[in-house]
Design an enzyme around this catalytic site. Structure first.
Site, PDB file in Angstrom:
ATOM      1  N   GLY A 125       0.818  -1.213   0.000  1.00 44.74           N
ATOM      2  CA  GLY A 125       0.000   0.000   0.000  1.00 44.74           C
ATOM      3  C   GLY A 125       0.851   1.262   0.000  1.00 44.74           C
ATOM      4  N   ASP A 174      -1.990   8.004  -6.375  1.00 46.70           N
ATOM      5  CA  ASP A 174      -0.650   7.437  -6.205  1.00 46.70           C
ATOM      6  C   ASP A 174       0.361   8.109  -7.138  1.00 46.70           C
ATOM      7  OD1 ASP A 174      -2.075   5.818  -4.560  1.00 46.70           O
ATOM      8  OD2 ASP A 174      -1.912   4.018  -5.796  1.00 46.70           O
TER       9      ASP A 174
HETATM   10  C1  GLA Z   1      -4.935   2.494  -3.966  1.00 44.50           C
HETATM   11  C2  GLA Z   1      -5.249   3.167  -5.295  1.00 44.50           C
HETATM   12  C3  GLA Z   1      -5.460   4.672  -5.089  1.00 44.50           C
HETATM   13  C4  GLA Z   1      -6.473   4.948  -3.991  1.00 44.50           C
HETATM   14  C5  GLA Z   1      -6.157   4.129  -2.725  1.00 44.50           C
HETATM   15  C6  GLA Z   1      -7.235   4.232  -1.681  1.00 44.50           C
HETATM   16  O1  GLA Z   1      -3.713   2.947  -3.477  1.00 44.50           O
HETATM   17  O2  GLA Z   1      -4.206   2.936  -6.214  1.00 44.50           O
HETATM   18  O3  GLA Z   1      -5.859   5.259  -6.322  1.00 44.50           O
HETATM   19  O4  GLA Z   1      -7.782   4.693  -4.431  1.00 44.50           O
HETATM   20  O5  GLA Z   1      -5.963   2.764  -3.020  1.00 44.50           O
HETATM   21  O6  GLA Z   1      -7.318   5.522  -1.187  1.00 44.50           O
END
Ligand code: GLA
Length: 392
Positions: A125, A174
């Site tokens: 993440g 991101d």
């Molecule tokens: C992932 C996705 C982002 C966003 C997050 C949740 O990282 O790639 O675009 O939606 O989850 O906030």
């Protein structure tokens, strides 16, 4: 590994030590607050990390792409003259998708020798994939002298690649956080208009501590896409009564007046998360401007509760890490970060409590879940760059 060692490995792999490769870096990111709001046209507040992807890259005389990485015992080649075909289960799809985007812009592509080296934990993440994509996009624009492509173009093409080539319906957070990162600043982004502001992140006496559940994020992509669909269902239910195109347009107070038009209780909770989280981002930005870290921490805690109860993307590992963090004196906020379903938490921890935090949260997490957590002290760093001779 420092840059000289990486260079040496590059020459061992590809030869020609008299032709220096280009050397680039793109960071990973941690999201401070504003989770699952980006694909709803809402607000987010991420920042770029000191961890990221290093890329050594050199043009070839043919149409071959050569890939190697220090992270996996794996080397492969890809012939650009066959077009762009997604490879089964391979990380080279992230760079390949970016090559495809450049090709779609009619930019003529030679072959390249490439060596990747990342220090972001994978599938945690922290956007290791956006970091690879942005490193490649930035390096290609620079090596091919495509000055017409600005950072926002590189961000947009990376998102398109992730949506269309990789097949994840992610939002723009991101790539944006990676592309626009700035040391000691969080990025306050309106994902609908793409207006953004760098907000000073003054953590006097506190540290941002990332804790990795080290739980494999099985089914994460399909669950993620399921949430995207549920948010669309919420918009469809609201639209006949209130003209909106996405949940980001619905105000917090408005929602409490109209929420009953969403008949499905689960979908109503999904909307409640997104709309309340949007408001929390606004409140968090005001708290940063007032230098009120306590308020900021309280908003992080509320964000976690909503992601757990309304959006249901936490799970026992993330919840345990956060519950254990909340027990440590000196922790002013802790929440899951990123898509969820495993991955990492982010906490704001007083300097003198960091050692105790790592010991006790680690121990209790292990006792309760059987997994060993890993901990990282985050430094908020800058965006993609070319490296000259600094040590890496
Ligand atoms: C992932 C996705 C982002 C966003 C997050 C949740 O990282 O790639 O675009 O939606 O989850 O906030």
């Amino acid at each position: 590994m420092n840059i000289h060692e990486l260079q040496k490995l590059f020459y061992d792999l590809y030869g020609k030590p008299d032709e220096t490769p280009g050397m680039y870096f793109a960071p990973g990111r941690v999201n401070l607050i504003g989770e699952h709001t980006d694909y709803n046209g809402g607000f987010v507040l991420p920042c770029a990390l000191q961890y990221g992807t290093y890329l050594l890259i050199r043009k070839r005389d043919d149409k071959l792409l050569k890939f190697a990485s220090t992270n996996f015992d794996f080397k492969t080649g890809y012939d650009l003259s066959q077009g762009f075909i997604k490879q089964q289960g391979q990380w080279i799809n992230y760079p390949l998708g970016i090559f495809e985007q450049f090709d779609r812009l009619k930019i003529s592509l030679p072959g390249f020798d490439m060596l990747f080296s990342g220090d972001i934990p994978n599938s945690a993440g922290l956007s290791s994939s956006a970091s690879i994509e942005m490193a490649v996009a930035y390096a290609l624009a620079s090596m091919l002298n495509v000055t017409s492509l600005k950072m926002t173009d590189l961000i947009n093409l990376s998102k398109r690649s992730e949506n269309e080539f990789i097949g994840v319906n992610c939002g723009i957070m991101d790539m944006f956080a990676v592309g626009m990162g700035s040391a000691d600043h969080a990025i306050f982004l309106n994902c609908h208009t793409l207006e953004y502001k760098q907000i000073p992140l003054i953590l006097n006496g506190y540290k941002l501590v990332i804790a990795n559940t080290n739980k494999q994020r099985g089914l994460a992509d399909s669950k993620y896409n399921e949430r995207v669909t549920e948010c669309k269902e919420a918009v469809e239910a609201i639209r006949p009564h209130f003209p909106v195109n996405n949940l980001g347009e619905v105000g917090f107070m408005q929602f409490f007046k109209i929420q009953d038009v969403i008949e499905d209780e689960r979908v109503r909770r999904r909307a409640r998360h997104v709309i309340s989280e949007n408001q929390r981002v606004l409140n968090a930005v005001s708290a940063l401007y007032k230098n009120d870290l306590m308020q900021f921490g309280a908003l992080m805690n509320a964000s976690h509760e909503s992601l757990r109860d309304n959006y249901e993307v936490t799970g026992v590992e993330l919840d345990t890490l956060v519950e254990e963090a909340w027990k440590i004196p000196g922790v002013i906020g802790s929440r899951m970060t990123g898509a969820g379903f495993g991955g990492c938490t982010v906490s704001i921890v007083r300097d003198d409590a960091v050692a105790k935090f790592i010991d006790e949260v680690g121990l209790n997490y292990k006792k309760r879940t059987g997994h060993a957590a890993s901990f990282y002290i985050a430094e908020v760093s800058g965006g993609p760059r070319e490296l000259k001779s600094e040590t890496i």
